[in-house]
Design a protein around this motif. Structure first.
Motif, short mmCIF file in Angstrom:
data_model
loop_
_atom_site.label_atom_id
_atom_site.label_comp_id
_atom_site.label_asym_id
_atom_site.label_seq_id
_atom_site.Cartn_x
_atom_site.Cartn_y
_atom_site.Cartn_z
N GLN A 113 51.03 -2.47 66.45
CA GLN A 113 52.05 -3.00 65.54
C GLN A 113 52.04 -4.52 65.46
N ALA A 114 51.59 -5.18 66.48
CA ALA A 114 51.54 -6.65 66.45
C ALA A 114 50.21 -7.16 65.90
N THR A 115 49.30 -6.22 65.59
CA THR A 115 47.98 -6.66 65.11
C THR A 115 47.63 -5.96 63.79
N THR A 116 46.77 -4.97 63.84
CA THR A 116 46.20 -4.40 62.61
C THR A 116 47.00 -3.24 62.02
N GLY A 117 47.93 -2.68 62.78
CA GLY A 117 48.69 -1.53 62.31
C GLY A 117 48.09 -0.21 62.80
N THR A 118 48.87 0.85 62.71
CA THR A 118 48.46 2.17 63.17
C THR A 118 47.46 2.81 62.21
N HIS A 119 46.45 3.44 62.77
CA HIS A 119 45.42 4.11 61.96
C HIS A 119 46.01 5.26 61.16
N ILE A 120 45.68 5.33 59.88
CA ILE A 120 46.13 6.43 59.04
C ILE A 120 44.94 7.10 58.35
N ASN A 121 45.16 8.32 57.91
CA ASN A 121 44.17 9.10 57.18
C ASN A 121 44.92 9.87 56.11
N VAL A 122 44.21 10.60 55.28
CA VAL A 122 44.86 11.33 54.19
C VAL A 122 44.28 12.73 54.03
N SER A 123 45.03 13.58 53.38
CA SER A 123 44.46 14.73 52.69
C SER A 123 44.56 14.37 51.21
N GLY A 124 43.65 14.91 50.40
CA GLY A 124 43.67 14.47 49.01
C GLY A 124 42.91 15.42 48.10
N GLY A 164 44.51 10.20 47.62
CA GLY A 164 45.25 10.70 48.77
C GLY A 164 46.58 11.28 48.32
N LEU A 165 46.97 12.40 48.93
CA LEU A 165 48.23 13.04 48.58
C LEU A 165 49.21 13.07 49.74
N THR A 166 48.70 13.12 50.96
CA THR A 166 49.57 13.05 52.14
C THR A 166 48.92 12.13 53.16
N VAL A 167 49.75 11.52 53.97
CA VAL A 167 49.28 10.54 54.96
C VAL A 167 49.59 11.05 56.36
N ARG A 168 48.60 10.93 57.23
CA ARG A 168 48.79 11.31 58.63
C ARG A 168 48.42 10.13 59.52
N ALA A 169 49.28 9.82 60.47
CA ALA A 169 49.03 8.73 61.41
C ALA A 169 48.43 9.30 62.68
N ARG A 170 47.32 8.72 63.13
CA ARG A 170 46.71 9.13 64.41
C ARG A 170 47.03 8.03 65.42
N THR A 171 47.94 8.35 66.31
CA THR A 171 48.46 7.30 67.17
C THR A 171 48.58 7.77 68.61
N ILE A 172 49.11 6.91 69.45
CA ILE A 172 49.24 7.20 70.88
C ILE A 172 50.44 8.11 71.12
N MET A 173 50.24 9.16 71.87
CA MET A 173 51.32 10.06 72.30
C MET A 173 51.48 9.94 73.81
N TYR A 174 52.73 9.96 74.27
CA TYR A 174 52.94 9.78 75.71
C TYR A 174 54.01 10.72 76.25
N ASN A 175 53.88 11.04 77.53
CA ASN A 175 54.86 11.85 78.24
C ASN A 175 56.08 10.98 78.53
#
Length: 340
Positions: free
Chosen positions: A248-259, A128-139
């Motif tokens: 954040q209180a459990t497993t942490g935010t999902h991440i992915n990579v480009s690589g 992996g070379l860069t990390v991207r977090a896929r998380t909740i976005m809100y208004n």
């Protein structure tokens, strides 16, 4: 000539686009040589590539295309391929490339030092070379952070008709479901997914479009990769959407990579390894972070200022290879759960 003819013929057949040759005007090293790079990453890499060539004197020859096109190209070319390095986005794609025999094992103390274990292939075929977090976005005008908590909680009936999601055919969502399967098993992940579906999400084909829809008040929350929001905030600091770091209180935010990985039939293997090692260095990692708004894989580099304002967060520490390992299961699960 024969190899060049094959290169251009396959490019035309598969829709890949021959891009540029990065060559130094005055290299600081006399090492020379070349590396042929097949890349499915289409943004934020140019500065790092130019810096590598300037530093080493090694010429980069780039061929850009979609991931599927480049996979088929490598398979068709076999031992005749000119490709030395494959760069692509999403750990699921990298895992598939490794499993298909397109990438070779690399024993590099520098890479294992620069790239944390959970961000690289356990068999050392890709990194992996860069990390991207896929998380909740809100208004920010319609939702408060106190109302948010976990990915699982998006199935709460209070969010019915208020969620925007990308379709399940999008690989980032497949990778998220695959990671949930790794974490919770299929029965629990299917239960979570069915709850999302029961809330009648608006399905939109594009992370930027999801964020724009949330900003317009047509959805209150959604799931996207973080850097799409950073791009919009860079253009408009008042853009009314913010990230919430899930779980954040459990497993942490999902991440992915480009690589990237060295191809199995690389003709310039030593230079290919040097290239990926450079891309994992703090120097190149900082370029990726500053330009693309992604998180650096190497913890020695800093994040972009816009992203830094969102604060640090706990990342899911499951090896990102799970995105590929459970990809097929994730696709079948989404179909069973009615997630289109």
């Amino acid at each position: 000539m024969r190899r060049a003819s094959l290169l251009f013929a396959l490019a035309a057949a598969l829709g890949a686009v021959l891009t540029l040759v990065v060559a130094p005007s005055a290299p600081t090293s006399a090492q020379g040589g070349e590396v042929v790079v097949y890349t499915a990453r289409h943004y934020g890499q140019e500065a790092a590539f130019e810096a590598f060539t300037k530093k080493t004197g090694i010429t980069l020859k780039l061929l850009a295309g979609q991931t599927g096109e480049l996979f088929e190209r490598l398979k068709a070319e076999g031992e005749r391929t000119p490709a030395d390095v494959l760069i692509t986005v999403d750990a699921g794609n990298l895992w598939n490339a490794g499993r298909a025999g397109l990438l070779a094992k690399v024993d590099s103390p520098e890479l294992t030092s620069n790239v944390p274990a959970n961000l690289r292939d356990p068999e050392q075929r890709w990194f992996g070379l860069t990390v991207r977090a896929r998380t909740i976005m809100y208004n920010t005008k319609k939702v408060t952070p106190a109302e948010l908590s976990t990915y699982e909680a998006l199935g709460d009936p209070k969010w019915k008709g208020r969620i925007c999601l990308r379709t399940s055919s999008y690989i980032y969502n497949q990778s998220m479901l695959a990671t949930l399967i790794k974490r919770y098993g299929e029965p629990r992940t299917e239960e979570i997914t069915r709850a999302w579906v029961a809330n009648q999400p608006t399905l939109i084909n594009g992370d930027t479009k999801i964020l724009e829809t949330i900003a317009a008040g047509q959805c209150d929350i959604g799931l996207t990769n973080h850097y799409y929001l950073a791009r919009l905030v860079a253009k408009d600091a008042a853009f009314p959407v913010a990230p919430f770091w899930a779980n954040q209180a459990t497993t942490g935010t999902h991440i992915n990579v480009s690589g990237a990985g060295v191809t199995t039939h690389a003709k310039n293997r030593a230079n290919a390894v040097k290239f990926i090692e450079f891309l994992s260095s703090p120097e190149a990692q900082q370029m990726f972070a500053d330009i693309s708004f992604e998180y650096p894989a190497n913890p020695q580099a800093s994040v972009n200022a816009i992203v830094a304002k969102w604060g640090k967060f706990k990342q899911d520490d499951i090896n990102v290879a799970a995105a590929g390992e459970f990809q097929a299961a994730a696709v079948k699960l989404a179909d069973r759960a009615g997630y289109k």
